[in-house]
Design a protein around this motif. Sequence first.
Motif, PDB file in Angstrom:
ATOM      1  N   SER A 203      -5.815 -20.979  51.598  1.00  0.00           N
ATOM      2  CA  SER A 203      -5.761 -19.688  50.918  1.00  0.00           C
ATOM      3  C   SER A 203      -4.563 -19.605  49.976  1.00  0.00           C
ATOM      4  O   SER A 203      -3.438 -19.984  50.328  1.00  0.00           O
ATOM      5  N   ARG A 204      -4.812 -19.112  48.775  1.00  0.00           N
ATOM      6  CA  ARG A 204      -3.732 -18.930  47.792  1.00  0.00           C
ATOM      7  C   ARG A 204      -2.709 -17.916  48.305  1.00  0.00           C
ATOM      8  O   ARG A 204      -1.506 -18.083  48.106  1.00  0.00           O
ATOM      9  N   ASP A 205      -3.171 -16.884  48.986  1.00  0.00           N
ATOM     10  CA  ASP A 205      -2.265 -15.864  49.510  1.00  0.00           C
ATOM     11  C   ASP A 205      -1.304 -16.443  50.543  1.00  0.00           C
ATOM     12  O   ASP A 205      -0.126 -16.070  50.600  1.00  0.00           O
ATOM     13  N   THR A 206      -1.800 -17.355  51.374  1.00  0.00           N
ATOM     14  CA  THR A 206      -0.938 -17.996  52.371  1.00  0.00           C
ATOM     15  C   THR A 206       0.193 -18.752  51.700  1.00  0.00           C
ATOM     16  O   THR A 206       1.362 -18.662  52.109  1.00  0.00           O
ATOM     17  N   LEU A 207      -0.138 -19.498  50.669  1.00  0.00           N
ATOM     18  CA  LEU A 207       0.874 -20.284  49.965  1.00  0.00           C
ATOM     19  C   LEU A 207       1.905 -19.377  49.301  1.00  0.00           C
ATOM     20  O   LEU A 207       3.124 -19.644  49.363  1.00  0.00           O
ATOM     21  N   ILE A 208       1.449 -18.288  48.692  1.00  0.00           N
ATOM     22  CA  ILE A 208       2.378 -17.359  48.033  1.00  0.00           C
ATOM     23  C   ILE A 208       3.322 -16.720  49.054  1.00  0.00           C
ATOM     24  O   ILE A 208       4.533 -16.637  48.846  1.00  0.00           O
ATOM     25  N   GLU A 209       2.785 -16.255  50.174  1.00  0.00           N
ATOM     26  CA  GLU A 209       3.607 -15.636  51.213  1.00  0.00           C
ATOM     27  C   GLU A 209       4.631 -16.621  51.758  1.00  0.00           C
ATOM     28  O   GLU A 209       5.792 -16.269  52.007  1.00  0.00           O
TER      29      GLU A 209
ATOM     30  N   ILE B  90       5.907 -19.345  50.256  1.00  0.00           N
ATOM     31  CA  ILE B  90       6.927 -19.640  49.248  1.00  0.00           C
ATOM     32  C   ILE B  90       7.937 -18.501  49.156  1.00  0.00           C
ATOM     33  O   ILE B  90       9.152 -18.718  49.090  1.00  0.00           O
ATOM     34  N   ARG B  91       7.461 -17.280  49.180  1.00  0.00           N
ATOM     35  CA  ARG B  91       8.364 -16.127  49.114  1.00  0.00           C
ATOM     36  C   ARG B  91       9.272 -16.072  50.340  1.00  0.00           C
ATOM     37  O   ARG B  91      10.467 -15.767  50.229  1.00  0.00           O
ATOM     38  N   SER B  92       8.733 -16.367  51.502  1.00  0.00           N
ATOM     39  CA  SER B  92       9.514 -16.277  52.738  1.00  0.00           C
ATOM     40  C   SER B  92      10.656 -17.284  52.768  1.00  0.00           C
ATOM     41  O   SER B  92      11.775 -16.947  53.163  1.00  0.00           O
TER      42      SER B  92
ATOM     43  N   ASN C 184      12.026 -18.953  50.203  1.00  0.00           N
ATOM     44  CA  ASN C 184      12.897 -18.988  49.032  1.00  0.00           C
ATOM     45  C   ASN C 184      13.669 -17.679  48.829  1.00  0.00           C
ATOM     46  O   ASN C 184      14.275 -17.473  47.779  1.00  0.00           O
TER      47      ASN C 184
ATOM     48  N   GLN D 231       5.699 -17.103  59.203  1.00  0.00           N
ATOM     49  CA  GLN D 231       4.371 -17.401  58.671  1.00  0.00           C
ATOM     50  C   GLN D 231       3.544 -18.235  59.649  1.00  0.00           C
ATOM     51  O   GLN D 231       2.371 -17.956  59.883  1.00  0.00           O
TER      52      GLN D 231
END
Length: 366
Positions: A36-42, A44-46, A48, A63
Amino acid sequence: MPGAPRTNPAAPRGAQADLAARFCQAAPGLQERLNSRDTLIELIRSVNATLDPRKVAEGLLTQVHGWFPTVCLAIAVQDGSQRASLIAGRGPCETYGEGLERVARWITEHNEEFMSASLASDERIANGPAVTVAGFPLRCRARTIGALIMLDPLPSSEAPKLPFEVMSSLRTVLEGPALALDTTLHLRRAEELSVTDDLTSLYNARYLNQVLRRESKRASRSGRPLSLLFLDLDGFKSVNDRHGHLCGSRALVEAAHVIRACARETDVVARFGGDEFALVLPDTGSDGAVAVAERVRERVAAHSFLRSSDGLDLHLTASVGVATLPDVAMSVEELVKAADTAMYRVKDLGKNGVFLAVEPVRSKDL
């Protein structure tokens, strides 16, 4: 109903399943989540959002916590020595700390996943507890910098495993967090090196100066005393002259350990230069500082230097000067001068002693 799956009402799905079985049940949903794209975004944000390695690891666990059906989650990193250190965990990690660190070390050394139905019967981890473990390398820059480990407090019927596609997706997803963690670890180590003495691993003179200025301001605001000890190893030059500079360096490392063991966690111990050391004692008056100085002097005199490393039995003594703010000083410069003068007073009186500065030092005397 025709075609409905058979269930055991006394044992709801997953209630008594071991970790290996729960991995099988979770695999389809995990594959979908990892892609899921949302998983990757969450994710990366967590990882970084901070430059603190522990907070990066905690962000990753936040996560991952929803990905795997396990009781205990932990992240360990190679700490530069021959062991791995836990830096973040969820669940009863402290109970299994030693086993988790040993698994993490195996993973970082072999650069492989670690799946075990029970550490108690796993030849890779001698005398481990009867727990199920699934561990995954954290890889970046062509090396393994740590491990993500799942642990269940009961053994499983077989080693946990995930389908190839899930494992491939997981490895890819973990690359970003591993890179973020490695970057913050490098930054932290660089910061530590900038304030650490290369030989003794104590703080250096640069950091000593920063601490003195910070603590003197705090002492002035709170009205609490601040004491400083200056220590010089008596006759240390003879160690270098008789046994060489390599032995002298080893003796300094031993002296640093002896001195550090005499201090509290809140105290700051630094190598001032050569064979001179300094101890900053916050919230400590002259009586307490003299007691610490005497303890340091006694333990240095009692220590047998170079016995374990070089088969020698050398004994050294120390001259210690003590000064307290605001008793004899009103500034950092005056405090340093008073402690230094007191130390040389011990030298003049025959060495191997402690001298407390009692005469105020003022800026005009510097």
